[in-house]
Design an enzyme around this catalytic site. Structure first.
Site, PDB file in Angstrom:
ATOM      1  N   GLY A   1     -32.008 -16.152  53.326  1.00 22.95           N
ATOM      2  CA  GLY A   1     -33.138 -16.189  54.463  1.00 22.95           C
ATOM      3  C   GLY A   1     -33.922 -14.856  54.469  1.00 22.95           C
ATOM      4  O   GLY A   1     -33.640 -14.062  53.798  1.00 22.95           O
TER       5      GLY A   1
ATOM      6  N   HIS B   1     -29.730 -16.096  62.434  1.00 17.73           N
ATOM      7  CA  HIS B   1     -30.214 -14.565  62.186  1.00 17.73           C
ATOM      8  C   HIS B   1     -31.469 -14.228  61.706  1.00 17.73           C
ATOM      9  O   HIS B   1     -32.163 -13.200  62.300  1.00 17.73           O
ATOM     10  CB  HIS B   1     -29.313 -14.326  60.960  1.00 17.73           C
ATOM     11  CG  HIS B   1     -29.638 -13.136  60.166  1.00 17.73           C
ATOM     12  ND1 HIS B   1     -28.725 -12.169  60.170  1.00 17.73           N
ATOM     13  CD2 HIS B   1     -30.526 -12.717  59.499  1.00 17.73           C
ATOM     14  CE1 HIS B   1     -28.848 -11.127  59.601  1.00 17.73           C
ATOM     15  NE2 HIS B   1     -30.120 -11.485  59.164  1.00 17.73           N
ATOM     16  N   GLU B   2     -32.271 -15.196  61.313  1.00 18.57           N
ATOM     17  CA  GLU B   2     -33.725 -15.155  61.088  1.00 18.57           C
ATOM     18  C   GLU B   2     -34.491 -15.067  62.409  1.00 18.57           C
ATOM     19  O   GLU B   2     -35.458 -14.457  62.528  1.00 18.57           O
ATOM     20  CB  GLU B   2     -34.221 -16.006  60.114  1.00 18.57           C
ATOM     21  CG  GLU B   2     -33.567 -16.252  58.663  1.00 18.57           C
ATOM     22  CD  GLU B   2     -33.409 -14.994  58.038  1.00 18.57           C
ATOM     23  OE1 GLU B   2     -32.386 -14.751  57.234  1.00 18.57           O
ATOM     24  OE2 GLU B   2     -34.093 -13.980  58.331  1.00 18.57           O
TER      25      GLU B   2
ATOM     26  N   HIS C   1     -34.578 -11.930  63.788  1.00 18.76           N
ATOM     27  CA  HIS C   1     -35.474 -10.995  63.245  1.00 18.76           C
ATOM     28  C   HIS C   1     -36.728 -11.000  63.765  1.00 18.76           C
ATOM     29  O   HIS C   1     -37.488 -10.094  64.160  1.00 18.76           O
ATOM     30  CB  HIS C   1     -35.653 -10.891  61.773  1.00 18.76           C
ATOM     31  CG  HIS C   1     -34.754 -10.584  60.865  1.00 18.76           C
ATOM     32  ND1 HIS C   1     -34.324  -9.117  60.917  1.00 18.76           N
ATOM     33  CD2 HIS C   1     -33.908 -11.006  60.126  1.00 18.76           C
ATOM     34  CE1 HIS C   1     -33.317  -9.026  60.098  1.00 18.76           C
ATOM     35  NE2 HIS C   1     -32.964  -9.970  59.395  1.00 18.76           N
TER      36      HIS C   1
ATOM     37  N   CYS D   1     -27.348  -8.611  55.752  1.00 19.82           N
ATOM     38  CA  CYS D   1     -28.769  -8.588  55.963  1.00 19.82           C
ATOM     39  C   CYS D   1     -29.694  -7.812  54.692  1.00 19.82           C
ATOM     40  O   CYS D   1     -29.028  -6.843  54.436  1.00 19.82           O
ATOM     41  CB  CYS D   1     -29.112  -7.924  57.184  1.00 19.82           C
ATOM     42  SG  CYS D   1     -30.918  -7.894  57.764  1.00 19.82           S
ATOM     43  N   LEU D   2     -30.647  -8.406  54.422  1.00 15.92           N
ATOM     44  CA  LEU D   2     -31.344  -7.759  53.264  1.00 15.92           C
ATOM     45  C   LEU D   2     -32.018  -6.613  53.712  1.00 15.92           C
ATOM     46  O   LEU D   2     -32.381  -5.657  52.972  1.00 15.92           O
ATOM     47  CB  LEU D   2     -32.570  -8.998  52.791  1.00 15.92           C
ATOM     48  CG  LEU D   2     -32.027 -10.097  52.121  1.00 15.92           C
ATOM     49  CD1 LEU D   2     -33.390 -11.023  51.755  1.00 15.92           C
ATOM     50  CD2 LEU D   2     -30.991  -9.811  50.868  1.00 15.92           C
TER      51      LEU D   2
ATOM     52  N   GLN E   1     -39.326  -8.864  58.575  1.00 14.75           N
ATOM     53  CA  GLN E   1     -38.702  -7.954  57.381  1.00 14.75           C
ATOM     54  C   GLN E   1     -39.469  -7.547  56.613  1.00 14.75           C
ATOM     55  O   GLN E   1     -39.148  -6.738  55.795  1.00 14.75           O
ATOM     56  CB  GLN E   1     -37.513  -8.753  56.693  1.00 14.75           C
ATOM     57  CG  GLN E   1     -36.412  -9.221  57.637  1.00 14.75           C
ATOM     58  CD  GLN E   1     -35.284  -9.702  56.984  1.00 14.75           C
ATOM     59  OE1 GLN E   1     -35.197 -11.093  57.085  1.00 14.75           O
ATOM     60  NE2 GLN E   1     -34.175  -9.277  56.491  1.00 14.75           N
TER      61      GLN E   1
HETATM   62  O1  K2U Z   1     -31.677 -10.448  55.682  1.00 14.44           O
HETATM   63  C1  K2U Z   1     -31.719 -11.641  55.970  1.00 14.44           C
HETATM   64  O2  K2U Z   1     -32.037 -12.410  57.045  1.00 14.44           O
HETATM   65  C2  K2U Z   1     -31.107 -12.655  54.910  1.00 14.44           C
HETATM   66  C3  K2U Z   1     -29.788 -12.730  55.240  1.00 14.44           C
HETATM   67  C4  K2U Z   1     -29.577 -14.315  55.855  1.00 14.44           C
HETATM   68  C5  K2U Z   1     -28.195 -14.460  56.430  1.00 14.44           C
HETATM   69  C6  K2U Z   1     -27.392 -13.499  57.146  1.00 14.44           C
HETATM   70  C7  K2U Z   1     -26.039 -13.670  57.582  1.00 14.44           C
HETATM   71  C8  K2U Z   1     -25.652 -15.285  57.170  1.00 14.44           C
HETATM   72  C9  K2U Z   1     -26.408 -15.995  56.922  1.00 14.44           C
HETATM   73  C10 K2U Z   1     -27.838 -15.589  56.256  1.00 14.44           C
HETATM   74  C11 K2U Z   1     -28.616 -12.544  54.175  1.00 14.44           C
HETATM   75  O3  K2U Z   1     -28.772 -11.082  53.701  1.00 14.44           O
HETATM   76  S1  K2U Z   1     -28.852 -13.435  52.893  1.00 14.44           S
HETATM   77  C12 K2U Z   1     -27.412 -13.011  52.044  1.00 14.44           C
HETATM   78  C13 K2U Z   1     -26.469 -13.837  52.034  1.00 14.44           C
HETATM   79  C14 K2U Z   1     -26.164 -14.883  51.243  1.00 14.44           C
HETATM   80  C15 K2U Z   1     -25.051 -15.577  51.279  1.00 14.44           C
HETATM   81  C16 K2U Z   1     -24.362 -15.753  52.492  1.00 14.44           C
HETATM   82  C17 K2U Z   1     -24.669 -14.719  53.426  1.00 14.44           C
HETATM   83  C18 K2U Z   1     -25.675 -13.561  53.501  1.00 14.44           C
HETATM   84 ZN    ZN Z   2     -31.348 -10.142  58.238  1.00 12.27          ZN
END
Ligand code: K2U
Ligand code: ZN
Length: 169
Positions: free
Chosen positions: A45, A133-134, A137, A91-92, A50
């Protein structure tokens, strides 16, 4: 093109995104760049906040094959399940940090797609977690804010140190 991802504790991550007035070519280009950036960063996501664009745009792809992009423009929660659960999140914008966050098990989200057409998406499991989560943000909220002040300060110090070392290389 790849867009730079803001890193916590950058104050720009706490700006509140504005609604998109018209889904025009500028938004379509932004979405294409956000998807490229998300896939490159191995995320599932990415919110416009971000990449320092403060408009209500989210891209998501929770598919195994990484070939089912979902675009949410001006998303709004229209239903949340009574049940919630604790989920390990990353989170990225906070690389290398993972911790538990309580989220609704399922949500219904009304959002426009790239054609500007509004529809309701019914999500559960990982997609529901990712959407919540998004959408945080877009409200200027980073998942570490759900953690204790002690944990959050430790993470802040760690990120600042990492960014300082990166700058020196
Ligand atoms: O930073 C972001 O928004 C991307 C997030 C999205 C996310 C966070 C927590 C749970 C689900 C999605 C992640 O960095 S994407 C990396 C990731 C990949 C697989 C599972 C969980 C997180
Ligand atoms: Zn995030």
């Amino acid at each position: 093109m790849l867009l730079p991802i803001l890193c916590f504790p950058d104050p720009k991550l706490h700006k509140v995104a504005k609604p998109v007035a018209v889904v025009d070519d500028r938004i379509k280009t932004l979405v294409a760049n956000m998807l490229e950036t998300m896939y490159d960063a191995k995320g599932i996501g990415l919110a416009a906040t971000q990449v320092d664009v403060h408009e209500r745009v989210i891209v998501i792809d929770v598919s195994e094959e990484r070939d089912e992009p979902l675009v949410l423009i001006n998303p709004e929660l229209v239903w949340t399940s009574p049940e919630t659960h604790l989920n390990e999140e990353g989170c990225l914008s906070v690389p290398g940090i993972y911790d538990g966050v309580q989220r609704f098990d399922a949500v219904h989200v009304r959002a426009q797609d790239l054609t500007g057409t509004a529809r309701v998406i019914e999500a559960d499991e990982l997609l529901a977690v990712c959407i919540q989560h998004e959408m945080d943000h877009l409200m200027g909220k980073v998942f570490v804010e759900y953690l204790s002040p002690l944990k959050r300060d430790r993470i802040k110090k760690k990120m600042i140190k990492a960014q300082r070392e990166e700058a020196q290389q």
